[in-house]
Design a protein around this motif. Structure first.
Motif, PDB file in Angstrom:
ATOM      1  N   HIS A 101      17.509 -57.025 -12.380  1.00  0.00           N
ATOM      2  CA  HIS A 101      18.163 -56.539 -11.166  1.00  0.00           C
ATOM      3  C   HIS A 101      19.415 -57.382 -10.944  1.00  0.00           C
ATOM      4  O   HIS A 101      19.336 -58.593 -10.744  1.00  0.00           O
ATOM      5  CB  HIS A 101      17.209 -56.662  -9.971  1.00  0.00           C
ATOM      6  N   VAL A 106      13.588 -60.353 -11.982  1.00  0.00           N
ATOM      7  CA  VAL A 106      12.850 -60.421 -10.721  1.00  0.00           C
ATOM      8  C   VAL A 106      11.391 -60.079 -11.005  1.00  0.00           C
ATOM      9  O   VAL A 106      11.098 -59.082 -11.665  1.00  0.00           O
ATOM     10  CB  VAL A 106      13.429 -59.448  -9.663  1.00  0.00           C
ATOM     11  N   ALA A 303      12.213 -54.184  -3.608  1.00  0.00           N
ATOM     12  CA  ALA A 303      12.720 -54.733  -2.347  1.00  0.00           C
ATOM     13  C   ALA A 303      11.785 -55.815  -1.823  1.00  0.00           C
ATOM     14  O   ALA A 303      12.239 -56.856  -1.316  1.00  0.00           O
ATOM     15  CB  ALA A 303      12.874 -53.617  -1.320  1.00  0.00           C
ATOM     16  N   GLU A 306      12.337 -58.997  -3.855  1.00  0.00           N
ATOM     17  CA  GLU A 306      13.554 -59.697  -3.437  1.00  0.00           C
ATOM     18  C   GLU A 306      13.328 -60.427  -2.123  1.00  0.00           C
ATOM     19  O   GLU A 306      13.816 -61.557  -1.929  1.00  0.00           O
ATOM     20  CB  GLU A 306      14.700 -58.696  -3.291  1.00  0.00           C
ATOM     21  N   HIS A 307      12.603 -59.795  -1.220  1.00  0.00           N
ATOM     22  CA  HIS A 307      12.298 -60.439   0.057  1.00  0.00           C
ATOM     23  C   HIS A 307      11.471 -61.702  -0.151  1.00  0.00           C
ATOM     24  O   HIS A 307      11.764 -62.756   0.436  1.00  0.00           O
ATOM     25  CB  HIS A 307      11.555 -59.463   0.963  1.00  0.00           C
ATOM     26  N   GLN A 309      11.289 -63.491  -2.825  1.00  0.00           N
ATOM     27  CA  GLN A 309      12.132 -64.480  -3.499  1.00  0.00           C
ATOM     28  C   GLN A 309      13.009 -65.204  -2.488  1.00  0.00           C
ATOM     29  O   GLN A 309      13.204 -66.425  -2.577  1.00  0.00           O
ATOM     30  CB  GLN A 309      12.979 -63.761  -4.550  1.00  0.00           C
ATOM     31  N   TRP A 310      13.526 -64.469  -1.510  1.00  0.00           N
ATOM     32  CA  TRP A 310      14.347 -65.075  -0.463  1.00  0.00           C
ATOM     33  C   TRP A 310      13.490 -65.953   0.456  1.00  0.00           C
ATOM     34  O   TRP A 310      13.921 -67.035   0.878  1.00  0.00           O
ATOM     35  CB  TRP A 310      15.042 -63.969   0.330  1.00  0.00           C
TER      36      TRP A 310
END
Length: 495
Positions: A101, A106, A303, A306-307, A309-310
């Motif tokens: 990504h 990811v 999504a 990614e969340h 990971q943040w």
């Protein structure tokens, strides 16, 4: 008359809701995380009770007692945070895949971390609760005790979930009332269909009872997050008595001794909503799933990855509370493209969803009477392959020659251009030419095949590139700065 009006009229005649789709266009996982929450009266940033579970057999309810007391509210929400964060974050420890990504790998869960709630108002309440918790200080500030670090983590999860739930077609946060409203037509207004009990009564009324009567009786059930006025008055009286008896104490032993009656009242309200929500989930889960649901579920999983990971990175889930002009433009573009793709996918996957577009002249359907996959024509002084098909329709084709269309069985491929249209009895004979010289780009229908061509395609939308800094034409005017030069005694002339 539109198709929706026709279905509403049929629903009134038959006394039962009419399906607007042959397939279920939203994913329902095997063990979604169910949440039911009750708002504290007119206090939008607090909860009187909140419950969580992953099956119809039971849930865990958390009741602060007197939510206006910060310590009692946060104590109950901390217990909820332990439950929610453990369940929501457990998907990262399950089966995963590594996907590319934006050039980076990811780790994406295979299973969709889905949250089901009764209605969209519950998602809004969770979002407001997240805003309250997301930036609580975890270090001492004056006389105020620091918050447990798990509370801001819960808040940042809830804020992201509420924001992501605005994306058209997403399935990570699924409001059951919205699921029913988008899959069934009734004789109710757009406002009335938001009532989950009434909508469910139209879909599955008791034997011998008209859907209108069943809905009229069912809508008396309050499913939250705002309680029924009578329930609200009873809860207020019980809460006031509880607050008087505790005498400002937050001792867990005393609270556990005083709260049972208030807790039982909330649990009875939660049970009614919980049973209804899971009965609908189990019923709708048995319906066949549309083909595009898998793609959107994979996008939801990405999504979520990614969340997480943040959340686990240096920022610890912190996000900007206000969007810049560039962020707003990018977000709007994302929503518009996602909505357009969702409409296209549902129409292509589902003949009943395509029906309104056939009536509106955005598509036509018919039987292939001629197919020439070896047809050629001169294009830019070159002899190029241009396959053609001829389709006979049962009703007149309302489109114009030169219109670009996509075959529903090849909506990801190249477009077909209408060459000419000839009236044929009650219908039309339409000839289309495939705009490519490579058959691998798009399949060709065969003679005798029933086909549908429409304006919808599944190609990726235009990628929006915007400068990091907004150009001067899109910036707010900078106010003039007063200088000493403007207030000199000699009329502003420099010495």
């Amino acid at each position: 008359m539109s198709l929706n009006a026709l279905l509403a009229a049929r629903a009134h005649t038959e006394g039962r809701a009419q399906p607007t789709a042959l397939f279920r266009h939203r994913a329902i996982t095997e063990t979604p995380i169910g949440i039911v929450a009750w708002q504290l009266g007119a206090e939008p940033y607090s909860v009187g009770a909140i419950a969580i579970g992953q099956s119809s057999s039971g849930f865990r309810a958390f009741v602060p007692g007197y939510p206006l007391d910060r310590d009692l509210l946060f104590a109950a929400l901390l217990d909820f945070a332990h439950e929610f964060c453990t369940r929501f974050e457990s998907y990262t420890a399950g089966p995963v895949t590594v996907r590319k990504h934006f050039g980076a790998g990811v780790v994406v869960p295979v299973l969709l971390p889905q949250i089901v709630v009764p209605n969209r108002e519950t998602i809004a309440l969770l979002g407001r609760l997240g805003r309250r918790l997301a930036y609580l200080p975890t270090a001492p500030v004056g006389d105020r005790k620091p918050a447990d670090p798990l509370l801001p983590r819960l808040g940042r999860h809830l804020m992201w979930i509420a924001e992501y739930a605005q994306l058209p077609g997403q399935q990570l946060a699924l409001p059951i009332a919205e699921l029913l409203a988008t899959h069934y037509a009734t004789a109710m207004s757009a406002f009335e269909v938001q009532s989950l009990p009434a909508m469910n009564a139209w879909i599955d009324p008791p034997a011998g009872i008209h859907g209108f009567v069943a809905a009229q009786q069912a809508e008396r059930l309050s499913i939250g997050p705002i309680p029924d006025p009578k329930d609200g008055q009873d809860i207020f009286a019980m809460m006031q008595l509880f607050n008087l008896q505790r005498k400002r104490s937050t001792d867990p032993k005393l609270i556990a001794k005083l709260i049972p009656s208030l807790r039982e009242r909330y649990v009875s309200m939660i049970e009614a909503t919980w049973d209804l929500m899971w009965a609908i989930i189990n019923r709708e889960k048995t319906k066949p799933e549309a083909a595009s649901v898998i793609r959107r579920a994979q996008a939801d999983c990405l999504a979520y990855a990614e969340h997480m990971q943040w959340m686990n990175g240096p920022a610890e889930g912190r996000r900007k509370t206000r969007m810049t002009a560039r962020n707003a433009a990018m977000r709007l573009n994302e929503y518009e493209q996602t909505q357009a793709r969702l409409e296209a996918e549902e129409a292509i996957d589902d003949p009943l969803r395509m029906a309104p577009h056939l009536l509106a002249g955005k598509a036509f359907a018919g039987t292939v009477i001629a197919s020439d996959s070896g047809r050629t024509e001169i294009v830019n002084a070159r002899n190029c392959l241009r396959p053609s098909v001829t389709v006979r329709t049962d009703v007149p084709c309302l489109m114009q020659p030169g219109t670009d269309l996509w075959w529903t069985c090849g909506a990801s491929g190249r477009e077909w251009k209408i060459s000419h249209i000839t009236p044929n009895g009650t219908g039309s004979t339409v000839t289309l030419i495939l705009q490519t010289n490579r058959l691998s780009d798009s399949p060709v229908p065969t003679i005798g095949q029933r086909t549908c061509f429409s304006l919808f395609n599944l190609k990726e939308g235009y990628e929006l590139f915007l400068p990091v800094q907004a150009p001067w034409t899109h910036r707010l005017p900078v106010p003039a700065i007063d200088s000493d030069l403007e207030h000199t005694d000699d009329g502003g002339l420099a010495a």
